[in-house]
Design an enzyme around this catalytic site. Structure first.
Site, PDB file in Angstrom:
ATOM      1  N   SER A   1     -14.488  -4.323 -12.159  1.00 23.46           N
ATOM      2  CA  SER A   1     -14.359  -4.876 -10.808  1.00 23.46           C
ATOM      3  C   SER A   1     -13.023  -4.536 -10.170  1.00 23.46           C
ATOM      4  CB  SER A   1     -14.440  -6.405 -10.851  1.00 23.46           C
ATOM      5  OG  SER A   1     -15.589  -6.828 -11.486  1.00 23.46           O
TER       6      SER A   1
ATOM      7  N   LYS B   1     -11.592  -2.677 -23.031  1.00 25.88           N
ATOM      8  CA  LYS B   1     -12.275  -1.546 -22.385  1.00 25.88           C
ATOM      9  C   LYS B   1     -11.903  -0.238 -23.107  1.00 25.88           C
ATOM     10  CE  LYS B   1     -13.645  -3.473 -18.210  1.00 25.88           C
ATOM     11  NZ  LYS B   1     -15.055  -3.703 -17.880  1.00 25.88           N
TER      12      LYS B   1
ATOM     13  N   HIS C   1     -19.358   0.921  -9.837  1.00 34.28           N
ATOM     14  CA  HIS C   1     -19.215  -0.524  -9.649  1.00 34.28           C
ATOM     15  C   HIS C   1     -20.345  -1.119  -8.803  1.00 34.28           C
ATOM     16  CE1 HIS C   1     -16.800  -4.051  -7.805  1.00 34.28           C
ATOM     17  NE2 HIS C   1     -17.414  -4.433  -8.895  1.00 34.28           N
TER      18      HIS C   1
ATOM     19  N   ASN D   1     -13.912  -5.565  -3.312  1.00 37.62           N
ATOM     20  CA  ASN D   1     -13.219  -6.719  -3.894  1.00 37.62           C
ATOM     21  C   ASN D   1     -11.834  -6.911  -3.298  1.00 37.62           C
ATOM     22  OD1 ASN D   1     -15.220  -7.729  -5.484  1.00 37.62           O
ATOM     23  ND2 ASN D   1     -14.605  -6.629  -7.328  1.00 37.62           N
TER      24      ASN D   1
HETATM   25  N1  3HC Z   1     -30.312 -12.692  -9.056  1.00 36.08           N
HETATM   26  C1  3HC Z   1     -31.173 -11.660  -8.968  1.00 36.08           C
HETATM   27  N2  3HC Z   1     -31.849 -11.350  -7.829  1.00 36.08           N
HETATM   28  C2  3HC Z   1     -31.654 -12.142  -6.766  1.00 36.08           C
HETATM   29  C3  3HC Z   1     -30.781 -13.252  -6.793  1.00 36.08           C
HETATM   30  C4  3HC Z   1     -30.091 -13.525  -8.007  1.00 36.08           C
HETATM   31  N3  3HC Z   1     -29.214 -14.527  -8.123  1.00 36.08           N
HETATM   32  N4  3HC Z   1     -30.812 -13.848  -5.577  1.00 36.08           N
HETATM   33  C5  3HC Z   1     -31.662 -13.132  -4.823  1.00 36.08           C
HETATM   34  N5  3HC Z   1     -32.151 -12.107  -5.527  1.00 36.08           N
HETATM   35  C6  3HC Z   1     -33.076 -11.077  -5.084  1.00 36.08           C
HETATM   36  C7  3HC Z   1     -34.405 -11.693  -4.734  1.00 36.08           C
HETATM   37  O1  3HC Z   1     -35.228 -11.784  -5.889  1.00 36.08           O
HETATM   38  C8  3HC Z   1     -34.939 -10.676  -3.734  1.00 36.08           C
HETATM   39  O2  3HC Z   1     -35.395  -9.537  -4.429  1.00 36.08           O
HETATM   40  P1  3HC Z   1     -36.809  -8.918  -4.111  1.00 36.08           P
HETATM   41  O3  3HC Z   1     -36.717  -8.466  -2.690  1.00 36.08           O
HETATM   42  O4  3HC Z   1     -36.923  -7.799  -5.094  1.00 36.08           O
HETATM   43  O5  3HC Z   1     -37.807 -10.014  -4.314  1.00 36.08           O
HETATM   44  C9  3HC Z   1     -33.681 -10.231  -2.980  1.00 36.08           C
HETATM   45  O6  3HC Z   1     -32.589 -10.551  -3.842  1.00 36.08           O
HETATM   46  C10 3HC Z   1     -33.498 -10.921  -1.663  1.00 36.08           C
HETATM   47  O7  3HC Z   1     -33.522 -12.326  -1.932  1.00 36.08           O
HETATM   48  P2  3HC Z   1     -34.024 -13.390  -0.860  1.00 36.08           P
HETATM   49  O8  3HC Z   1     -35.282 -12.934  -0.234  1.00 36.08           O
HETATM   50  O9  3HC Z   1     -33.975 -14.736  -1.492  1.00 36.08           O
HETATM   51  O10 3HC Z   1     -32.994 -13.179   0.291  1.00 36.08           O
HETATM   52  P3  3HC Z   1     -31.724 -13.888   0.756  1.00 36.08           P
HETATM   53  O11 3HC Z   1     -31.690 -13.558   2.171  1.00 36.08           O
HETATM   54  O12 3HC Z   1     -31.586 -15.305   0.327  1.00 36.08           O
HETATM   55  O13 3HC Z   1     -30.580 -13.017   0.027  1.00 36.08           O
HETATM   56  C11 3HC Z   1     -28.847 -12.445  -1.390  1.00 36.08           C
HETATM   57  C12 3HC Z   1     -30.101 -13.296  -1.224  1.00 36.08           C
HETATM   58  C13 3HC Z   1     -29.235 -10.979  -1.376  1.00 36.08           C
HETATM   59  C14 3HC Z   1     -28.241 -12.824  -2.731  1.00 36.08           C
HETATM   60  C15 3HC Z   1     -27.863 -12.762  -0.194  1.00 36.08           C
HETATM   61  O14 3HC Z   1     -27.606 -14.136  -0.154  1.00 36.08           O
HETATM   62  C16 3HC Z   1     -26.558 -12.024  -0.281  1.00 36.08           C
HETATM   63  O15 3HC Z   1     -26.450 -10.885   0.109  1.00 36.08           O
HETATM   64  N6  3HC Z   1     -25.479 -12.721  -0.740  1.00 36.08           N
HETATM   65  C17 3HC Z   1     -24.161 -12.127  -0.871  1.00 36.08           C
HETATM   66  C18 3HC Z   1     -24.050 -11.387  -2.139  1.00 36.08           C
HETATM   67  C19 3HC Z   1     -22.757 -10.625  -2.243  1.00 36.08           C
HETATM   68  O16 3HC Z   1     -21.920 -10.611  -1.379  1.00 36.08           O
HETATM   69  N7  3HC Z   1     -22.566  -9.967  -3.398  1.00 36.08           N
HETATM   70  C20 3HC Z   1     -21.395  -9.234  -3.690  1.00 36.08           C
HETATM   71  C21 3HC Z   1     -20.431 -10.072  -4.456  1.00 36.08           C
HETATM   72  S1  3HC Z   1     -18.996  -9.161  -4.968  1.00 36.08           S
HETATM   73  C22 3HC Z   1     -19.387  -8.533  -6.495  1.00 36.08           C
HETATM   74  O17 3HC Z   1     -20.414  -8.763  -7.039  1.00 36.08           O
HETATM   75  C23 3HC Z   1     -18.368  -7.632  -7.119  1.00 36.08           C
HETATM   76  C24 3HC Z   1     -17.900  -8.105  -8.449  1.00 36.08           C
HETATM   77  O18 3HC Z   1     -17.079  -7.112  -8.980  1.00 36.08           O
HETATM   78  C25 3HC Z   1     -17.095  -9.378  -8.352  1.00 36.08           C
END
Ligand code: 3HC
Length: 272
Positions: free
Chosen positions: A99, A77, A120, A170
């Site tokens: 992260s 980084k 982030h 996180n």
């Molecule tokens: N990649 C890209 N877009 C995605 C996706 C993926 N893997 N999965 C779903 N999406 C998009 C869909 O295309 C849709 O977008 P649109 O409205 O523009 O068409 C939108 O997300 C909603 O998808 P769904 O209608 O399929 O809805 P769901 O109810 O199944 O939700 C989700 C999908 C939003 C991924 C939901 O399951 C969720 O919130 N999961 C938890 C995710 C989470 O907690 N993320 C944080 C992780 S921590 C992190 O990232 C930090 C890092 O530093 C480690």
């Protein structure tokens, strides 16, 4: 940036194949948005033309806002920021999508550390509304305000964070992940643990979320937190092995537990 701000974007990586992969994703996403009627179909070629893929820092010379998202290793980084500073203007904001690493340390060797700010995002980035904005020790008010304004223009909900290990989300997520891993280490089945925790109301089962985030990133965040708070963020040896074997998660493409994972994962015998 393309959809919301419609500004020129430069994507830089170290290998052409990585840049191509990024460009492929952008193209797919913009086309998908156009098919859904969220953006004007006629504007697609123009929008895609705003993106400039490159392997060369020199192409970033007139950027106003740069987000680094390189490997979660502090020396890398710092090296990238140092190289970048040779090419961009003195007022260009340097944002980091780290992260868990210290934003203050990342900025410490720069000529202008006041321009560095944490930015982030959460996976999947296009869908998750939250954006953690991290104020490092020397972050200036103009840098911080620009980060907030940019985040708002991207349609994100910006939250100000202290430059503490793993920030806010996180730090909470990994506490939960550590306990989840412990449940499997103690002898419970992956599916059973996933189903039980999912039933409590989260948007997806924990091991599915781990695959979405990427086990390597999750482990890295776990290790940063373990360094800071050893008693609360113990790193599972099985989890380390999962990452060492470059597994993308505990489940295979068929949604069942990967047989190799089942084989190496050491569980308490008898189960606790
Ligand atoms: N990649 C890209 N877009 C995605 C996706 C993926 N893997 N999965 C779903 N999406 C998009 C869909 O295309 C849709 O977008 P649109 O409205 O523009 O068409 C939108 O997300 C909603 O998808 P769904 O209608 O399929 O809805 P769901 O109810 O199944 O939700 C989700 C999908 C939003 C991924 C939901 O399951 C969720 O919130 N999961 C938890 C995710 C989470 O907690 N993320 C944080 C992780 S921590 C992190 O990232 C930090 C890092 O530093 C480690």
């Amino acid at each position: 940036f393309l959809r919301r701000m419609k500004v020129p974007v430069v994507i830089k990586d170290i290998k052409q194949e990585f840049v191509d992969k990024g460009m492929g994703y952008v193209e797919q996403e913009i086309n998908r948005q156009a098919e859904k009627g969220r953006i004007d179909k006629d504007s697609v070629p123009w929008l895609l033309n705003l993106v400039e893929p490159t392997l060369d820092y020199a192409d970033m010379a007139d950027c106003d806002f740069v987000i680094e998202a390189v490997l979660e290793e502090m020396p890398i980084k710092k090296k990238v920021y140092g190289e970048l500073e040779e090419h961009v203007s003195e007022t260009c904001i340097l944002a980091t999508n780290t992260s868990s690493l210290s934003v203050t340390e990342m900025a410490s060797d720069l000529k202008h550390p006041e321009r560095v700010v944490g930015f982030h995002f959460f996976n999947p980035v296009a869908a998750m509304p939250l954006l953690e904005i991290v104020k490092a020790e020397k972050t200036s008010d103009p840098a911080l305000i620009t980060a907030f304004d940019t985040g708002r223009k991207l349609g994100k909900r910006c939250v100000l964070c202290k430059d503490a290990p793993a920030f806010i989300v996180n730090r909470l997520l990994l506490r939960s992940m550590v306990e989840t891993l412990k449940l499997v280490d103690e002898g419970n089945d992956f599916k059973e643990v996933d189903d039980a925790l999912w039933a409590m109301g989260g948007p997806m089962p924990p091991f599915v979320l781990m695959a979405l985030v990427g086990p390597a990133i999750a482990l890295h965040t776990n290790e940063t937190l373990a360094d800071a708070f050893p008693d609360r963020y113990v790193v599972s040896e099985n989890f380390k092995e999962l990452v060492a074997r470059k597994k993308s998660g505990v489940y295979g493409p068929d949604g069942q537990v990967d047989p190799e994972v089942r084989e190496f994962w050491k569980q308490a015998d008898p189960p606790k």
